[in-house]
Design an enzyme around this catalytic site. Structure first.
Site, PDB file in Angstrom:
ATOM      1  N   ARG A   1       2.554 -10.069  -4.933  1.00  0.00           N
ATOM      2  CA  ARG A   1       2.243 -10.310  -3.525  1.00  0.00           C
ATOM      3  C   ARG A   1       0.814  -9.886  -3.223  1.00  0.00           C
ATOM      4  NH1 ARG A   1       3.761  -5.499  -0.193  1.00  0.00           N
ATOM      5  NH2 ARG A   1       4.242  -3.801  -1.620  1.00  0.00           N
TER       6      ARG A   1
ATOM      7  N   VAL B   1       3.504   1.550 -12.970  1.00  0.00           N
ATOM      8  CA  VAL B   1       2.256   2.029 -13.575  1.00  0.00           C
ATOM      9  C   VAL B   1       2.213   3.540 -13.746  1.00  0.00           C
ATOM     10  CG1 VAL B   1       0.952   0.033 -12.739  1.00  0.00           C
ATOM     11  CG2 VAL B   1       1.000   2.146 -11.362  1.00  0.00           C
TER      12      VAL B   1
ATOM     13  N   ASN C   1      -4.681  -3.957 -10.290  1.00  0.00           N
ATOM     14  CA  ASN C   1      -4.649  -4.221  -8.854  1.00  0.00           C
ATOM     15  C   ASN C   1      -3.643  -3.348  -8.121  1.00  0.00           C
ATOM     16  OD1 ASN C   1      -4.654  -6.008  -6.285  1.00  0.00           O
ATOM     17  ND2 ASN C   1      -2.551  -6.213  -7.047  1.00  0.00           N
TER      18      ASN C   1
ATOM     19  N   TYR D   1      -6.321   8.668   0.120  1.00  0.00           N
ATOM     20  CA  TYR D   1      -6.557   7.295  -0.340  1.00  0.00           C
ATOM     21  C   TYR D   1      -8.020   7.110  -0.708  1.00  0.00           C
ATOM     22  CZ  TYR D   1      -6.543   2.215  -0.607  1.00  0.00           C
ATOM     23  OH  TYR D   1      -6.685   0.908  -1.050  1.00  0.00           O
TER      24      TYR D   1
ATOM     25  N   LYS E   1      -9.579   6.327  -4.552  1.00  0.00           N
ATOM     26  CA  LYS E   1     -10.438   5.186  -4.856  1.00  0.00           C
ATOM     27  C   LYS E   1     -11.819   5.638  -5.331  1.00  0.00           C
ATOM     28  CE  LYS E   1      -7.608   1.789  -4.107  1.00  0.00           C
ATOM     29  NZ  LYS E   1      -7.239   0.836  -5.180  1.00  0.00           N
TER      30      LYS E   1
ATOM     31  N   VAL F   1      -8.110  -6.405   3.529  1.00  0.00           N
ATOM     32  CA  VAL F   1      -7.660  -7.718   3.070  1.00  0.00           C
ATOM     33  C   VAL F   1      -6.371  -8.035   3.821  1.00  0.00           C
ATOM     34  CG1 VAL F   1      -7.013  -9.104   1.061  1.00  0.00           C
ATOM     35  CG2 VAL F   1      -8.669  -7.241   0.812  1.00  0.00           C
TER      36      VAL F   1
ATOM     37  N   THR G   1      -3.253  -8.481   3.885  1.00  0.00           N
ATOM     38  CA  THR G   1      -2.039  -8.277   3.102  1.00  0.00           C
ATOM     39  C   THR G   1      -1.111  -7.335   3.862  1.00  0.00           C
ATOM     40  OG1 THR G   1      -2.916  -6.352   1.928  1.00  0.00           O
ATOM     41  CG2 THR G   1      -3.364  -8.529   0.959  1.00  0.00           C
TER      42      THR G   1
END
Length: 234
Positions: free
Chosen positions: A16, A56, A78, A142, A146, A175, A177
């Site tokens: 997705r 992961v 991703n 977060y 990153k 984005v 999403t």
């Protein structure tokens, strides 16, 4: 430089959002096979993609995926999460750890498993999905995950060049999403970001800055911190 045509790619979080768009764009550019990973492979809906179970953060799951996908030449890390741990002082430490396990250690585990595969297949490419928040600490853990992944990518680029594996980092703001569903501001279309990312892979770019905010923030890193953090001047 890496040609997508006839390549075999693996996209983590490929069911997705941006991951799904990357799977679609890989096939549009002539990839021979694309593994789309998900915790539940039944959620992969692309008719040509090869669904592959992957968590992961689980070394056994990563090893099993690598054993099944021995023909990979392009790896796209991703998969990621945001748990909303915006305050380092107030957020549960367990949430911070969980975010690091997925966003930093997850790509590391997957990369370590697939580098030997890509190398045996004659070389290829690694694409890591970062964020504009790699460079600006406004989202607590977060942002920190990153930023750490950005540093990991830069280090891997130095290690992997001699092994025939190029490395590209993708930086983008919001984005359109599920992860950004709560955001009212401008968002990039996943298909547009996917196209820019794969343009970068094929060009051998070290970094892809997929929108204006990423370009602005990256340029601002050489300036005074107060320009990036207006609250410091308040």
């Amino acid at each position: 430089m890496t040609s997508i045509k006839n390549s075999v790619a693996l996209v983590t979080g490929g069911s997705r959002g941006l991951g799904k768009a990357l799977v679609e764009e890989l096939y549009a550019r002539g990839a021979a096979k694309v593994y789309a990973t998900a915790r539940d492979p039944r959620s992969v809906t692309h008719p040509d993609a090869v669904p592959l179970a992957l968590e992961v953060t689980d070394p056994a799951s990563v090893a099993a995926a690598a054993a099944q996908a021995q023909d990979v030449t392009v790896l796209i890390n991703n998969a990621g999460i945001s748990v909303g741990a915006h305050s380092f002082l107030d957020a549960a430490v367990e949430d911070v750890r969980r975010e690091f396990e997925t966003n930093f250690y997850g790509p590391l585990l997957v990369t370590r498993a697939f580098v030997p595969v890509i190398e045996r297949n004659g070389g290829g490419h690694l694409l890591n999905v970062h964020s504009v928040l790699s460079w600006i600490g406004i989202a607590g853990s977060y942002s920190a995950t990153k930023a750490a992944l950005w540093s990991q990518t830069n280090s891997l680029r130095l290690e992997l060049g001699a092994r025939g594996i190029g490395v590209t980092g993708l930086h983008v703001g919001y984005v359109d999403t599920d992860m950004a569903a709560h955001v009212d501001g401008p968002k990039s279309a996943p298909r547009d970001v996917a196209a820019l990312a794969l343009d970068g892979v094929e060009a051998g770019a070290y970094e892809v800055l997929a929108d204006d905010i990423s370009r602005q923030v990256k340029a601002g890193l050489s300036g005074d911190l107060a320009a990036l953090y207006p609250q410091l001047s308040a």
